[in-house]
Motif scaffolding. Structure first.
Motif, PDB file in Angstrom:
ATOM      1  N   THR A   1       0.817   2.326 -44.654  1.00 16.49           N
ATOM      2  CA  THR A   1      -0.380   2.845 -43.995  1.00 16.49           C
ATOM      3  C   THR A   1      -1.316   3.397 -45.065  1.00 16.49           C
ATOM      4  OG1 THR A   1       0.280   5.163 -43.730  1.00 16.49           O
ATOM      5  CG2 THR A   1       1.058   3.583 -42.048  1.00 16.49           C
ATOM      6  N   ALA A   2      -2.553   3.681 -44.649  1.00 17.65           N
ATOM      7  CA  ALA A   2      -3.547   4.246 -45.572  1.00 17.65           C
ATOM      8  C   ALA A   2      -3.369   5.758 -45.708  1.00 17.65           C
ATOM      9  CB  ALA A   2      -4.950   3.929 -45.064  1.00 17.65           C
ATOM     10  N   SER A   3      -2.318   6.314 -45.105  1.00 21.49           N
ATOM     11  CA  SER A   3      -2.186   7.776 -45.052  1.00 21.49           C
ATOM     12  C   SER A   3      -1.299   8.313 -46.169  1.00 21.49           C
ATOM     13  CB  SER A   3      -1.579   8.206 -43.715  1.00 21.49           C
ATOM     14  OG  SER A   3      -2.396   7.756 -42.657  1.00 21.49           O
ATOM     15  N   PRO A   4      -1.823   9.255 -46.952  1.00 19.05           N
ATOM     16  CA  PRO A   4      -0.952   9.931 -47.908  1.00 19.05           C
ATOM     17  C   PRO A   4       0.083  10.763 -47.161  1.00 19.05           C
ATOM     18  CG  PRO A   4      -3.155  10.912 -47.910  1.00 19.05           C
ATOM     19  CD  PRO A   4      -3.195   9.748 -46.972  1.00 19.05           C
ATOM     20  N   TYR A   5       1.229  10.924 -47.785  1.00 17.87           N
ATOM     21  CA  TYR A   5       2.335  11.669 -47.153  1.00 17.87           C
ATOM     22  C   TYR A   5       2.092  13.159 -47.338  1.00 17.87           C
ATOM     23  CZ  TYR A   5       7.214  13.128 -46.351  1.00 17.87           C
ATOM     24  OH  TYR A   5       8.350  13.733 -45.893  1.00 17.87           O
ATOM     25  N   THR A   6       1.613  13.790 -46.272  1.00 18.02           N
ATOM     26  CA  THR A   6       1.310  15.226 -46.309  1.00 18.02           C
ATOM     27  C   THR A   6       1.913  15.881 -45.072  1.00 18.02           C
ATOM     28  OG1 THR A   6      -0.791  14.803 -45.199  1.00 18.02           O
ATOM     29  CG2 THR A   6      -0.855  14.960 -47.599  1.00 18.02           C
ATOM     30  N   PRO A   7       2.048  17.203 -45.081  1.00 17.48           N
ATOM     31  CA  PRO A   7       2.624  17.863 -43.900  1.00 17.48           C
ATOM     32  C   PRO A   7       1.673  17.817 -42.709  1.00 17.48           C
ATOM     33  CG  PRO A   7       1.958  19.481 -45.554  1.00 17.48           C
ATOM     34  CD  PRO A   7       1.780  18.137 -46.177  1.00 17.48           C
ATOM     35  N   TYR A   8       2.243  17.695 -41.507  1.00 17.36           N
ATOM     36  CA  TYR A   8       1.447  17.809 -40.285  1.00 17.36           C
ATOM     37  C   TYR A   8       1.039  19.278 -40.107  1.00 17.36           C
ATOM     38  CZ  TYR A   8       2.750  13.136 -38.494  1.00 17.36           C
ATOM     39  OH  TYR A   8       2.893  11.788 -38.299  1.00 17.36           O
ATOM     40  N   PRO A   9      -0.025  19.533 -39.347  1.00 22.21           N
ATOM     41  CA  PRO A   9      -0.425  20.922 -39.080  1.00 22.21           C
ATOM     42  C   PRO A   9       0.733  21.698 -38.445  1.00 22.21           C
ATOM     43  CG  PRO A   9      -2.075  19.371 -38.248  1.00 22.21           C
ATOM     44  CD  PRO A   9      -0.907  18.549 -38.693  1.00 22.21           C
ATOM     45  N   GLY A  10       1.047  22.838 -39.030  1.00 23.33           N
ATOM     46  CA  GLY A  10       2.125  23.678 -38.489  1.00 23.33           C
ATOM     47  C   GLY A  10       3.504  23.334 -39.017  1.00 23.33           C
TER      48      GLY A  10
ATOM     49  N   VAL B   1      -5.821  11.795 -29.406  1.00 23.10           N
ATOM     50  CA  VAL B   1      -4.473  11.344 -29.039  1.00 23.10           C
ATOM     51  C   VAL B   1      -3.461  12.292 -29.677  1.00 23.10           C
ATOM     52  CG1 VAL B   1      -5.222   8.923 -28.966  1.00 23.10           C
ATOM     53  CG2 VAL B   1      -4.164   9.817 -31.046  1.00 23.10           C
ATOM     54  N   GLU B   2      -2.230  12.229 -29.186  1.00 21.85           N
ATOM     55  CA  GLU B   2      -1.161  13.057 -29.761  1.00 21.85           C
ATOM     56  C   GLU B   2      -0.238  12.187 -30.587  1.00 21.85           C
ATOM     57  OE1 GLU B   2       1.034  15.498 -27.129  1.00 21.85           O
ATOM     58  OE2 GLU B   2      -0.622  16.907 -26.875  1.00 21.85           O
ATOM     59  N   ILE B   3       0.138  12.679 -31.761  1.00 25.53           N
ATOM     60  CA  ILE B   3       1.153  11.988 -32.562  1.00 25.53           C
ATOM     61  C   ILE B   3       2.191  13.016 -33.011  1.00 25.53           C
ATOM     62  CG2 ILE B   3      -0.497  10.260 -33.375  1.00 25.53           C
ATOM     63  CD1 ILE B   3      -0.240  11.650 -36.186  1.00 25.53           C
ATOM     64  N   GLY B   4       3.315  12.504 -33.504  1.00 25.76           N
ATOM     65  CA  GLY B   4       4.381  13.381 -33.995  1.00 25.76           C
ATOM     66  C   GLY B   4       5.478  13.534 -32.967  1.00 25.76           C
ATOM     67  N   HIS B   5       6.633  13.983 -33.430  1.00 24.83           N
ATOM     68  CA  HIS B   5       7.818  14.069 -32.579  1.00 24.83           C
ATOM     69  C   HIS B   5       7.838  15.382 -31.806  1.00 24.83           C
ATOM     70  CE1 HIS B   5      12.032  13.711 -31.375  1.00 24.83           C
ATOM     71  NE2 HIS B   5      11.900  12.423 -31.697  1.00 24.83           N
ATOM     72  N   ALA B   6       8.210  15.273 -30.522  1.00 27.46           N
ATOM     73  CA  ALA B   6       8.251  16.468 -29.668  1.00 27.46           C
ATOM     74  C   ALA B   6       9.619  17.133 -29.704  1.00 27.46           C
ATOM     75  CB  ALA B   6       7.880  16.097 -28.243  1.00 27.46           C
ATOM     76  N   LYS B   7      10.577  16.596 -30.487  1.00 26.18           N
ATOM     77  CA  LYS B   7      11.881  17.216 -30.718  1.00 26.18           C
ATOM     78  C   LYS B   7      12.776  17.250 -29.490  1.00 26.18           C
ATOM     79  CE  LYS B   7      12.470  18.514 -35.045  1.00 26.18           C
ATOM     80  NZ  LYS B   7      13.653  18.143 -35.813  1.00 26.18           N
ATOM     81  N   GLU B   8      12.612  16.292 -28.561  1.00 26.66           N
ATOM     82  CA  GLU B   8      13.541  16.260 -27.432  1.00 26.66           C
ATOM     83  C   GLU B   8      14.845  15.563 -27.832  1.00 26.66           C
ATOM     84  OE1 GLU B   8      11.118  12.551 -27.213  1.00 26.66           O
ATOM     85  OE2 GLU B   8      10.740  14.644 -27.624  1.00 26.66           O
ATOM     86  N   ALA B   9      14.832  14.890 -28.986  1.00 25.70           N
ATOM     87  CA  ALA B   9      16.040  14.258 -29.522  1.00 25.70           C
ATOM     88  C   ALA B   9      15.953  14.388 -31.041  1.00 25.70           C
ATOM     89  CB  ALA B   9      16.092  12.790 -29.101  1.00 25.70           C
TER      90      ALA B   9
ATOM     91  N   ALA C   1      15.077  14.066 -34.778  1.00 27.37           N
ATOM     92  CA  ALA C   1      13.991  13.532 -35.623  1.00 27.37           C
ATOM     93  C   ALA C   1      14.065  14.314 -36.934  1.00 27.37           C
ATOM     94  CB  ALA C   1      12.637  13.719 -34.974  1.00 27.37           C
ATOM     95  N   PHE C   2      13.577  13.720 -38.007  1.00 25.62           N
ATOM     96  CA  PHE C   2      13.473  14.462 -39.266  1.00 25.62           C
ATOM     97  C   PHE C   2      12.347  15.485 -39.152  1.00 25.62           C
ATOM     98  CE2 PHE C   2      15.563  10.546 -40.789  1.00 25.62           C
ATOM     99  CZ  PHE C   2      16.649  11.137 -41.441  1.00 25.62           C
ATOM    100  N   ASP C   3      12.449  16.548 -39.941  1.00 25.17           N
ATOM    101  CA  ASP C   3      11.468  17.633 -39.811  1.00 25.17           C
ATOM    102  C   ASP C   3      10.043  17.161 -40.127  1.00 25.17           C
ATOM    103  OD1 ASP C   3      11.665  17.395 -42.581  1.00 25.17           O
ATOM    104  OD2 ASP C   3      12.050  19.524 -42.945  1.00 25.17           O
ATOM    105  N   ASN C   4       9.903  16.131 -40.971  1.00 23.62           N
ATOM    106  CA  ASN C   4       8.550  15.693 -41.346  1.00 23.62           C
ATOM    107  C   ASN C   4       7.817  14.961 -40.220  1.00 23.62           C
ATOM    108  OD1 ASN C   4       9.879  13.246 -41.295  1.00 23.62           O
ATOM    109  ND2 ASN C   4       9.464  12.698 -43.410  1.00 23.62           N
ATOM    110  N   GLU C   5       8.525  14.668 -39.109  1.00 27.57           N
ATOM    111  CA  GLU C   5       7.895  13.954 -37.991  1.00 27.57           C
ATOM    112  C   GLU C   5       7.157  14.896 -37.036  1.00 27.57           C
ATOM    113  OE1 GLU C   5      10.511  10.911 -36.133  1.00 27.57           O
ATOM    114  OE2 GLU C   5      11.876  11.413 -37.761  1.00 27.57           O
ATOM    115  N   GLY C   6       7.245  16.184 -37.257  1.00 17.30           N
ATOM    116  CA  GLY C   6       6.614  17.135 -36.355  1.00 17.30           C
ATOM    117  C   GLY C   6       5.833  18.172 -37.137  1.00 17.30           C
ATOM    118  N   PRO C   7       5.206  19.116 -36.443  1.00 17.64           N
ATOM    119  CA  PRO C   7       5.102  19.205 -34.985  1.00 17.64           C
ATOM    120  C   PRO C   7       4.167  18.134 -34.408  1.00 17.64           C
ATOM    121  CG  PRO C   7       4.482  21.292 -36.061  1.00 17.64           C
ATOM    122  CD  PRO C   7       4.558  20.251 -37.125  1.00 17.64           C
TER     123      PRO C   7
END
Ligand SMILES: [Fe+2]
Length: 423
Positions: free
Chosen positions: A354-363, A193-201, A203-209
């Motif tokens: 969530t169970a997810s540590p706060y880390t950067p998304y790939p890229g 599946v795809e997650i993260g913001h596609a930047k069409e509006a 969003a904070f930088d941590n939501e992408g790519p």
């Protein structure tokens, strides 16, 4: 966003910050209850400093700071901008006065209005992007103003109320003792599946790519964990059983002497909860709130479930837009109104660990310059929360939004939504 639209959003956001202060006495603006929380007066000044530093200083040809001391006093953590007054000592400042800070706000608003009136250019388009970031930044501080005031009032044995209950169809100030309906589970197939913001509006930088992730099949609970369910955990010795806790969580329980969520006290054998409406009995049908990551994790283990990863949460929430979520101005989470199997309470009640540590998304690459310090440098020792809370301003969140706090933080409106693997 067009300039006129941006100017309107700016004015509305600035006005909301000041409206949230209306219930306060002047003394309430100044005191700091703990290092993590800031005085209201500081929030009002710091959000103004943001526009002055990152917009006015960039765009005004004859720029002069409103007061050069404010450059240090109200800089939160931007090392590339300069020195900062220590965070833990913000409550020691009695000057500038509250009136001085309002004068600062209004002077910067006037200068911003002048900028909005100028013709657009490539440079002003970049400035517009920063103004939009500044508006979203101020919205984040509006939530912090409420959570910090709540913590401050909690420290006062008079239990002051920030606001009064108003009529609401789902709850009353006297407390509901009805048993919550058993929760439904919704299954998802997983896969790529795809997650993260596609930047069409915005969003904070941590939501992408936006990127692909592989999910195993999972189930997620339709609603949030209720206070009644959390009471069952407590009554089953939840805070006294080390086998339910992560090692660091158990150390924290012992050191901090936790026996219940933050803002709960036991009086005459009954649990009371401090809210922004004052002290009142806990209500079993409401979502439990003010629990840490450690408590959320221990509750999930006790339940035979687990916390969702942020990718699972986003996949589950991806077809539900926040605009359709209920918004209320109660500043306290409300019981679920929909007992169907439909996912409910994703937004507008409490942030969900969530169970997810706060880390950067790939890229992920932080922005160039000082604004690159906004999010990226905090990607360590924190966990991601999804959704939004009853203190989040309307329109501020979205399915890709990544909030984050350390695992022992409890003063935000934070709560539990369970997930589990297929049986
Ligand atoms: Fe800030």
């Amino acid at each position: 966003m067009q300039i006129a639209e941006l100017a309107m959003a700016y004015a509305q956001s600035r006005e909301l910050s000041e409206r949230l202060c209306e219930p306060l006495a002047v003394e309430d603006y100044v005191v700091q209850s703990m290092p993590d929380a800031s005085p209201t007066r500081w929030h009002l000044a710091h959000t103004t400093w943001f526009f002055e530093t990152f917009v006015l200083a960039r765009c005004e040809t004859d720029y002069r700071p409103f007061n050069s001391h404010y450059q240090v006093l109200f800089n939160s953590y931007y090392n590339r901008v300069g020195e900062q007054f220590p965070r833990s000592r913000r409550g020691l400042l009695t000057r500038p006065t509250v009136a001085d800070v309002f004068a600062y706000r209004h002077a910067v608003d006037e200068r911003m209005a002048h900028l909005f009136g100028r013709r657009t250019s490539d440079e002003s388009r970049e400035a517009a992007r920063i103004v939009e970031l500044g508006i979203n930044h101020e919205q984040q501080h509006q939530e912090l103003m409420l959570t910090d005031i709540k913590h401050l009032f909690w420290c006062n044995p008079l239990w002051p109320a920030y606001c009064k209950w108003s009529a609401h169809p789902k709850t009353t100030s006297r407390g509901s003792l009805r048993d919550p309906q058993p929760p439904h589970w919704t299954g998802f197939d997983g896969g790529i599946v795809e997650i993260g913001h596609a930047k069409e509006a915005f969003a904070f930088d941590n939501e992408g790519p936006r990127h692909q992730v592989l999910l195993q099949p999972f189930h997620i609970q339709q609603r949030l964990v209720t206070t009644g369910e959390f009471l069952a955990f407590m009554n089953d010795g939840g805070y006294r059983r080390p086998e339910l806790w992560l090692s660091l969580g158990w150390s924290t329980v012992c050191e901090q002497k936790w026996t219940a969520p933050l803002y709960w006290i036991e009086q005459d054998g009954q649990w009371q909860q401090f809210t922004l409406h004052g002290l009142r009995p806990v209500q079993q049908a409401e979502p439990v709130c003010h629990v840490s990551y450690f408590e959320a994790d221990a509750f999930a283990r006790w339940s035979g479930a687990r916390l969702p990863t942020e990718a699972e949460w986003e996949e589950a929430a991806s077809h539900i837009q926040p605009e359709t979520a209920p918004h209320h101005d109660h500043f306290h989470p409300q019981p679920v109104s929909d007992d169907s199997a439909r996912l409910a309470q994703l937004y507008g009640e409490v942030w969900q660990w969530t169970a997810s540590p706060y880390t950067p998304y790939p890229g992920y690459v932080p922005a160039a310059g000082p604004l690159g310090e906004y999010n990226g440098k905090f990607m360590c020792n924190q966990y991601v929360l999804r959704g939004s809370s009853c203190a989040t301003p309307a329109g501020h969140t979205r399915p890709t939004y990544r909030n984050f706090f350390p695992h022992d933080a409890r003063w935000q409106f934070t709560e539990i939504r369970l997930a589990r693997d297929p049986v």
